[in-house]
Write an enzyme that holds these catalytic residues in place. Structure first.
Site, PDB file in Angstrom:
ATOM      1  N   HIS A   1      19.380   0.312  -2.070  1.00  0.00           N
ATOM      2  CA  HIS A   1      17.895   0.837  -1.917  1.00  0.00           C
ATOM      3  C   HIS A   1      17.147  -0.427  -1.606  1.00  0.00           C
ATOM      4  O   HIS A   1      16.294  -0.557  -0.445  1.00  0.00           O
ATOM      5  CB  HIS A   1      17.284   1.362  -3.113  1.00  0.00           C
ATOM      6  CG  HIS A   1      15.887   1.568  -2.936  1.00  0.00           C
ATOM      7  ND1 HIS A   1      15.304   2.765  -2.456  1.00  0.00           N
ATOM      8  CD2 HIS A   1      14.759   0.840  -3.665  1.00  0.00           C
ATOM      9  CE1 HIS A   1      14.082   2.390  -2.395  1.00  0.00           C
ATOM     10  NE2 HIS A   1      13.717   1.704  -3.171  1.00  0.00           N
TER      11      HIS A   1
ATOM     12  N   CYS B   1       0.717  -1.113   0.114  1.00  0.00           N
ATOM     13  CA  CYS B   1       0.168  -0.053  -0.017  1.00  0.00           C
ATOM     14  C   CYS B   1       0.897   1.150  -0.123  1.00  0.00           C
ATOM     15  O   CYS B   1       0.305   2.272  -0.394  1.00  0.00           O
ATOM     16  CB  CYS B   1      -1.009  -0.010   1.107  1.00  0.00           C
ATOM     17  SG  CYS B   1      -0.313  -0.444   2.691  1.00  0.00           S
TER      18      CYS B   1
END
Lengths: 428, 271
Positions: free
Chosen positions: A101, A52
């Protein structure tokens, strides 16, 4: 360079507002996106993560720049945004930055609430689906596995997930500090609102023994009680119930206090001084603040709990700095592996390994045969040398020659594994 | 022999330092080191008593040095025995300083071996003295648990979580510890008083003669009896039990030292 072929393109809560993220609209299923992504020209491996708070594509491509445009096009296909705008809302990491990352994401350093562990599970699920669709190869397999172990290292070596950062979890943690185990304890929910429900859910998950719900309208109390296998009572029974229970969660809409100090004081005698944990999550407050002055009564209102949460969040930020060090270290390690994943360094590594073995074995043999003449000693050395060279000849040819159908990384990985070149670092 | 005692003392001090280091760092390995040092200290301490027994020819529990040293020995082994079945998080950092303190006190008392006073020549000596002092050991552990309880409760009550909140166990666990130590300590204390009384009957013909030490032992016994009784009947537990464990330990210390130095009496040759 092999490293430069690893790219991550994504959108998260930091780069794009929810209004943009919701337009991307990917449902739970990853199989569709994975197939589309693999059809992009030059895309050799890919993995697709959608939660989400973020949508990310991790891929390996022979022409990263061209593939990146196509991947971004795919991500923003449903949003109707032009590529220039899409670039603004998304990020692109390449090479070591991409590795760093991904490690950040896995270790929950890039999350909205730093240190919350759900993201690791979501990443593992994304990887599992990619494996099922056979869209990962040598590089992503290793990269993803490494990211899981980095996350584990961060979790065990720092206190990043240490303390509660949500109100209801902070309350559960406090309850455990007061009562030890919650198994033989009971909770009384006063008011059957959403907050009460959330708190009860946490307590039940932590194994609380019994749930009792008191509410102005008995019907709502009964509904909530049924959910937790508990019992429902009327509000009039509040004090009589209070003599029995260990935890009280109050969240009524009452404008006045519903429980005062003088009402509880006599109860503590009746309770034989068993401790009472009062949680007041109602605004305006339900419980008399002076209740906290009673012996063995612990009262926390919504602000107290918020303070606990804020302190814990600050603590996590501090731990995140330590986690950065771990990530940096692991990125360097992965970089070293990537550098080795080329033909020339692999050949060097095999030669080094073989020569190392040869030297040790020759020294051992010559040490046992002291009577040999200088010439004979040289013959032994030459013999060893010849054997090494002959044995290695075919594997070297196999490595250097490539046919158009070959997958060079797969071949390298295979050979490196066969000769045990990544032993120390492939510790899983 | 002195060397053996000093070595034990240094090991206890070292264990204390390592326990403090563990308390601050919370590294499991550090705790294992601290426990190992304490264990070696406890073993050496035992050897010290055996050696002293052989050298003296009687149970070495008759001088102040011996009594206090045995007090520390009881605490060490009571604490180590907890590791077996009853673990309490970060208990060691509170117990080990007290052990070290007792050993320092013992170190500064006269360590010479004196001949046994004729009145003490009895098989009751080892039984009575060791039971009474071992009771003190458990009371001392209850005291440490009480201190931990109050520190932990303070942070929860004040809603300011400092150094103790995450490190100390739950209030429930500390309350259980309190009850556990007091029950065992009370049992030993009762046996200590009963054996002393039987011995007094044999030696002096009377079970009880209101010697100051006897009187204060009885007061201590009554305090602990009250604590345990009240817990069961009206619920003196948790905070009050912690405070009472600390207060009761004050009575123990007074019986041990206060009586000897301030009040005298037949037990005064222990000193």
């Amino acid at each position: 360079m092999l490293a430069e072929s690893i790219v991550i393109i994504g959108v998260n809560h930091k780069t794009a507002p929810v209004a943009v993220r919701e337009k991307l609209a990917f449902s739970g299923d990853c199989a569709g996106p994975l197939v589309t992504l693999m059809n992009i020209e030059g895309c050799r491996e890919c993995c697709f993560l959608s939660t989400c708070n973020r949508v990310e594509v991790i891929f390996v491509a022979s022409d990263p720049a061209a593939a990146a445009v196509a991947v971004r096009g795919f991500l923003f296909a449903k949003s109707g945004l032009a590529d220039a705008e899409a670039q603004q809302y998304s990020y692109l990491h390449q090479g070591r930055d991409a590795v760093a990352h991904l490690y950040h994401v896995a270790a929950s350093l890039d999350s909205m609430v730093v240190g919350e562990p759900q993201i690791l599970g979501q990443l593992k699920q994304a990887y599992r689906e990619a494996v099922e669709q056979k869209t990962t190869g040598v590089i992503l397999n290793r990269l993803l596995h490494k990211s899981f172990s980095v996350a584990k290292r961060v979790r065990t070596e720092t206190n990043i997930g240490g303390s509660a950062v949500s109100i209801s979890y902070a309350a559960v943690e406090l309850a455990k500090k007061i009562f030890g185990t919650l198994r033989d304890k009971s909770v009384l929910l006063v008011g059957a609102g959403e907050m009460a429900e959330l708190a009860a859910e946490h307590l039940v998950r932590q194994g609380i023994g019994r749930v009792i719900v008191a509410n102005r309208t008995l019907e709502r109390a009964a509904n909530l009680a049924r959910r937790f296998n508990g019992t429902a009572v009327g509000l009039a029974e509040l004090t009589s119930q209070l003599a029995e229970v260990d935890i009280l969660v109050s969240s009524t809409g009452a404008t006045d206090l519903i429980l005062r100090k003088d009402e509880v004081k006599p109860l503590m005698r009746q309770r034989m001084n068993r401790p009472l944990f009062l949680i007041d999550i109602a605004v305006p407050r339900d419980l008399d603040p002076e209740l906290n002055d009673l012996d063995n009564v612990y009262l926390y209102d919504i602000d107290d709990l918020k303070n606990v949460v804020d302190v814990n969040k600050a603590e996590r930020e501090k731990e995140a700095l330590r986690a950065e060090g771990i990530v940096a270290e692991e990125v360097v390690k992965f970089g070293q592996w990537l550098e080795g994943m080329e033909i020339a360094p692999t050949i060097t590594a095999i030669r080094q390994k073989a020569n190392g073995i040869r030297e040790v074995e020759v020294a051992k043999t010559l040490g046992m045969m002291k009577s040999l003449t200088e010439n004979e000693r040289r013959s032994v050395e030459m013999l060893a040398n010849a054997i090494i060279n002959k044995v290695l000849h075919e594997p070297m040819i196999f490595l250097k020659n490539s046919t158009p159908h070959d997958n060079p990384q797969l071949k390298l990985a295979f050979v490196r594994q066969m000769f045990g070149l990544d032993k120390e670092s492939s510790d899983q | 022999m002195t060397l053996l005692f000093q070595l034990t003392l240094y090991l206890y001090l070292l264990a204390t330092a390592v326990y403090v280091a563990h308390f601050l760092s919370q590294q499991k390995k550090v705790r294992a080191v601290a426990r190992a040092i304490l264990l070696v200290g406890g073993v050496l301490h035992t050897v010290y008593f055996v050696v002293r027994y052989v050298a003296a020819g009687h149970t070495p529990l008759t001088s102040s040095h011996e009594a206090v040293s045995f007090f520390a020995w009881s605490m060490t082994w009571a604490f180590l025995s907890f590791w077996w079945r009853y673990r309490v998080k970060n208990f060691g950092v509170f117990v080990s300083p007290l052990i070290s303190l007792l050993m320092l006190i013992a170190a500064f008392s006269s360590q010479e071996i004196r001949p046994l006073a004729p009145a003490l020549k009895s098989n009751w000596l080892p039984v009575h003295a060791s039971l009474a002092i071992m009771a003190n050991g458990f009371m001392a552990l209850a005291f440490c648990g009480g201190v931990m309880y109050l520190l932990q409760e303070r942070e929860i009550k004040k809603k300011k979580f400092g150094i103790f909140y995450s490190r100390l166990p739950s209030l429930e666990a500390l309350d259980n510890l309190n009850q556990h130590c007091l029950t065992l300590g009370f049992l030993l204390l009762t046996l200590g008083i009963v054996t002393g009384s039987v011995w007094a009957k044999q030696a002096w013909g009377a079970y009880w003669q209101w010697d100051p030490k006897e009187t204060w032992s009885l007061i201590t016994w009554l305090i602990y009896a009250a604590i345990l009784h009240q817990r069961l009947t009206v619920g003196w537990r948790r905070r009050r039990a912690a405070i009472m464990a600390i207060a009761g330990f004050g009575a123990v210390l007074f019986t041990l030292w206060g009586v000897t130095y301030l009040l005298g009496g037949v037990h005064s040759y222990v000193g």
